[in-house]
Every structure is written in C-alpha cells, then in structure tokens.
Design a protein around this motif. Structure first.
Motif, PDB file in Angstrom:
ATOM      1  N   LEU A  69       0.826  -1.119   0.010  1.00 41.85           N
ATOM      2  CA  LEU A  69       0.013   0.009   0.054  1.00 41.85           C
ATOM      3  C   LEU A  69       0.879   1.250  -0.104  1.00 41.85           C
ATOM      4  CD1 LEU A  69      -2.879   1.324   0.153  1.00 41.85           C
ATOM      5  CD2 LEU A  69      -2.561   0.990   2.743  1.00 41.85           C
ATOM      6  N   ALA A  70       1.830   1.199   0.824  1.00 39.00           N
ATOM      7  CA  ALA A  70       2.870   2.309   0.770  1.00 39.00           C
ATOM      8  C   ALA A  70       3.380   2.734  -0.527  1.00 39.00           C
ATOM      9  CB  ALA A  70       3.922   2.094   1.942  1.00 39.00           C
ATOM     10  N   ALA A  71       4.175   1.639  -1.070  1.00 40.52           N
ATOM     11  CA  ALA A  71       4.378   1.689  -2.514  1.00 40.52           C
ATOM     12  C   ALA A  71       3.499   2.154  -3.570  1.00 40.52           C
ATOM     13  CB  ALA A  71       4.993   0.304  -3.009  1.00 40.52           C
ATOM     14  N   ARG A  72       2.185   1.835  -3.499  1.00 40.01           N
ATOM     15  CA  ARG A  72       1.247   2.413  -4.380  1.00 40.01           C
ATOM     16  C   ARG A  72       0.941   3.732  -4.399  1.00 40.01           C
ATOM     17  NH1 ARG A  72      -0.542  -2.604  -3.577  1.00 40.01           N
ATOM     18  NH2 ARG A  72      -0.780  -4.113  -5.319  1.00 40.01           N
ATOM     19  N   SER A  73       0.981   4.190  -2.816  1.00 38.11           N
ATOM     20  CA  SER A  73       0.635   5.432  -2.430  1.00 38.11           C
ATOM     21  C   SER A  73       1.833   6.441  -2.825  1.00 38.11           C
ATOM     22  CB  SER A  73       0.717   5.616  -0.798  1.00 38.11           C
ATOM     23  OG  SER A  73      -0.598   4.824  -0.479  1.00 38.11           O
ATOM     24  N   LEU A  74       2.999   5.913  -2.591  1.00 41.02           N
ATOM     25  CA  LEU A  74       4.146   6.723  -3.009  1.00 41.02           C
ATOM     26  C   LEU A  74       4.168   6.922  -4.538  1.00 41.02           C
ATOM     27  CD1 LEU A  74       7.066   5.787  -0.957  1.00 41.02           C
ATOM     28  CD2 LEU A  74       6.105   7.828  -0.960  1.00 41.02           C
ATOM     29  N   ILE A  75       3.779   6.086  -5.388  1.00 40.81           N
ATOM     30  CA  ILE A  75       3.837   6.230  -6.880  1.00 40.81           C
ATOM     31  C   ILE A  75       2.491   7.269  -7.184  1.00 40.81           C
ATOM     32  CG2 ILE A  75       3.119   5.051  -9.193  1.00 40.81           C
ATOM     33  CD1 ILE A  75       4.582   2.544  -7.868  1.00 40.81           C
ATOM     34  N   ALA A  76       1.478   7.275  -6.550  1.00 44.84           N
ATOM     35  CA  ALA A  76       0.445   8.062  -6.996  1.00 44.84           C
ATOM     36  C   ALA A  76       0.774   9.374  -6.273  1.00 44.84           C
ATOM     37  CB  ALA A  76      -0.895   7.425  -5.956  1.00 44.84           C
ATOM     38  N   PHE A  77       1.263   9.475  -5.468  1.00 52.57           N
ATOM     39  CA  PHE A  77       1.855  10.845  -4.928  1.00 52.57           C
ATOM     40  C   PHE A  77       2.749  11.529  -5.304  1.00 52.57           C
ATOM     41  CE2 PHE A  77       3.578  13.704  -1.622  1.00 52.57           C
ATOM     42  CZ  PHE A  77       2.682  14.630  -1.431  1.00 52.57           C
ATOM     43  N   GLU A  78       3.615  10.522  -5.987  1.00 47.10           N
ATOM     44  CA  GLU A  78       4.686  11.307  -7.206  1.00 47.10           C
ATOM     45  C   GLU A  78       3.810  11.710  -8.514  1.00 47.10           C
ATOM     46  OE1 GLU A  78       9.040   9.370  -6.246  1.00 47.10           O
ATOM     47  OE2 GLU A  78       7.648   8.431  -7.630  1.00 47.10           O
ATOM     48  N   ALA A  79       2.968  11.042  -8.945  1.00 44.60           N
ATOM     49  CA  ALA A  79       2.172  11.416 -10.234  1.00 44.60           C
ATOM     50  C   ALA A  79       1.272  12.452  -9.852  1.00 44.60           C
ATOM     51  CB  ALA A  79       1.321  10.106 -10.610  1.00 44.60           C
ATOM     52  N   PHE A  80       0.733  12.554  -8.587  1.00 44.61           N
ATOM     53  CA  PHE A  80      -0.074  13.528  -8.321  1.00 44.61           C
ATOM     54  C   PHE A  80       0.725  15.062  -8.314  1.00 44.61           C
ATOM     55  CE2 PHE A  80      -1.568  16.315  -4.712  1.00 44.61           C
ATOM     56  CZ  PHE A  80      -2.801  16.954  -5.393  1.00 44.61           C
ATOM     57  N   LEU A  81       1.942  14.886  -7.798  1.00 47.27           N
ATOM     58  CA  LEU A  81       2.852  16.136  -7.577  1.00 47.27           C
ATOM     59  C   LEU A  81       3.201  16.715  -8.994  1.00 47.27           C
ATOM     60  CD1 LEU A  81       5.322  15.370  -4.619  1.00 47.27           C
ATOM     61  CD2 LEU A  81       3.614  17.353  -4.628  1.00 47.27           C
ATOM     62  N   ALA A  82       3.673  15.605  -9.772  1.00 44.48           N
ATOM     63  CA  ALA A  82       3.880  15.971 -11.313  1.00 44.48           C
ATOM     64  C   ALA A  82       2.957  16.577 -11.939  1.00 44.48           C
ATOM     65  CB  ALA A  82       4.120  14.753 -11.816  1.00 44.48           C
ATOM     66  N   MET A  83       1.641  16.259 -11.965  1.00 42.57           N
ATOM     67  CA  MET A  83       0.588  16.880 -12.199  1.00 42.57           C
ATOM     68  C   MET A  83       0.220  18.348 -11.869  1.00 42.57           C
ATOM     69  SD  MET A  83      -0.422  15.330 -15.032  1.00 42.57           S
ATOM     70  CE  MET A  83      -1.796  16.338 -15.296  1.00 42.57           C
ATOM     71  N   SER A  84       0.266  18.355 -10.433  1.00 45.54           N
ATOM     72  CA  SER A  84      -0.015  19.804  -9.727  1.00 45.54           C
ATOM     73  C   SER A  84       1.075  20.646 -10.064  1.00 45.54           C
ATOM     74  CB  SER A  84       0.198  19.472  -8.169  1.00 45.54           C
ATOM     75  OG  SER A  84      -0.996  18.500  -8.058  1.00 45.54           O
ATOM     76  N   LEU A  85       2.437  20.223 -10.216  1.00 42.21           N
ATOM     77  CA  LEU A  85       3.303  21.259 -10.725  1.00 42.21           C
ATOM     78  C   LEU A  85       3.444  21.677 -12.047  1.00 42.21           C
ATOM     79  CD1 LEU A  85       6.203  19.187  -9.177  1.00 42.21           C
ATOM     80  CD2 LEU A  85       5.939  21.457  -8.491  1.00 42.21           C
ATOM     81  N   LEU A  86       2.926  20.895 -12.924  1.00 48.53           N
ATOM     82  CA  LEU A  86       2.742  21.183 -14.138  1.00 48.53           C
ATOM     83  C   LEU A  86       1.509  22.031 -14.447  1.00 48.53           C
ATOM     84  CD1 LEU A  86       3.278  17.951 -16.628  1.00 48.53           C
ATOM     85  CD2 LEU A  86       4.733  20.264 -16.626  1.00 48.53           C
TER      86      LEU A  86
END
Length: 188
Positions: free
Chosen positions: A49-66
């Motif tokens: 769950l932590a691994a999935r959450s980190l991946i989702a959070f990184e993707a979310f950050l990428a989109m939020s930054l863009l």
C-alpha cells in the motif's frame, strides 16, 4: 520574489522528475515493492500500500506542478516527500545498510543508497523551496519560452549526470570494500 521563468523551469523540472520516477516504479512495481521492503521501515503487510501510495503521490505532484495547482502547497508537499526519502536513506545508512537500492527510478536503475543521494535530495528539496516564494509579476514573452525549454533540458541533463556519477561512485566504493575471508585466509 522569484522570476516567473525560474518558477516555470523549476516546476517543469520537478514535474519531469516526479513523473519519470512514478513511471519507472509503476513499470516494475514488484521490484519497487521489494526495494521498499528492503528499507525495513514499515511492516511487510503495509509495504504494498505504501509503494502504491508513493507512486500515486509522485504522479499527483507531477500533475500539480505542471498545472500550477496550489503552488505553495504543492511546493511544501514536494519538500516533504524529498525530506521523507532522505530520512529513509539516512536511517539505513546509520544502520550500516549500504547495499540497498534507492528505488528512485524503480528497479531499472540500480543505484545504491549513499550520503551522496541524501545530498542530492537536499539540493532538490532546496530547489523545491523556491516554489513557495512569491512570484514577481511581469509579462512573459517568446524568449521566455525558449529560456524555459533550455532550462528544463539543462536541469534534466545535470540531474542525469549527477545520478550517473553517484551510481559510478557507489559501484566503485562497493568494489573497494574488502571481501570476506574464507577459512584458509584467502579472499572469497
């Protein structure tokens, strides 16, 4: 205050970093999960769950930054994530556990943890802090678009070169460590 061109370069560069990291981790999820398990910071049942959450959070950050969504909150989230990654590495380095893959780009890029990675993360963290500064208002022109493109490419190349140097240094250090002695006194 920060110039809007610097803001865009930093946001796009960090977005590229987080998107690439999420992509590689998702591409070989099981290997990334095993790397996270190897850090020994979470109970085994929580690692998936932590691994999935980190991946989702990184993707979310990428989109939020863009998309420049909630600029300061996104900067704070990026700083927090990079700090957490640094703490996880430091905890294992202090335990003497240096033969762990960092997991930064999934399993495809086998980079062992080191103090150099902590330094790299703190440099990235410091750059992310810039995004919390207020923007200096000014109109953007065509030359600014060129500057942004060159800036993002340059930072991506510098990041890649730094990672390559860290990887090569880690491999060199690993090869320099004395191997265990066999019962006859010869190196194994």
């Amino acid at each position: 205050m920060i110039d809007p061109v610097v803001d865009i370069v930093v946001r796009c560069s960090l977005a590229l970093l987080f998107a690439t990291a999420a992509y590689h981790k998702l591409g070989d999820f099981e290997s990334f999960r095993l790397i996270m398990l190897d850090y020994r910071l979470l109970p085994e049942r929580a690692v998936g769950l932590a691994a999935r959450s980190l991946i989702a959070f990184e993707a979310f950050l990428a989109m939020s930054l863009l998309l420049n969504v909630h600029r300061v909150a996104t900067a704070e989230a990026a700083v927090l994530l990079l700090a957490c990654y640094s703490v996880a590495i430091v905890m294992n380095l202090l335990r003497g556990r240096r033969d762990i893959g960092c997991g930064c780009s999934g399993a495809m890029h086998k980079q062992l943890i080191s103090w150099w990675l902590v330094l790299r993360n703190w440099v990235l963290l410091s750059v992310a802090v810039l995004l919390a500064l207020p923007l200096r208002p000014r109109p953007l022109g065509p030359m600014d678009a060129y500057t942004v493109a060159i800036g993002v490419v340059t930072l991506a190349l510098l990041y890649g070169a730094a990672n390559r140097l860290i990887t090569e240094w880690s491999a060199h250090q690993k090869n320099r460590r004395p191997r265990s002695m066999s019962t006859t006194g010869e190196r194994a």
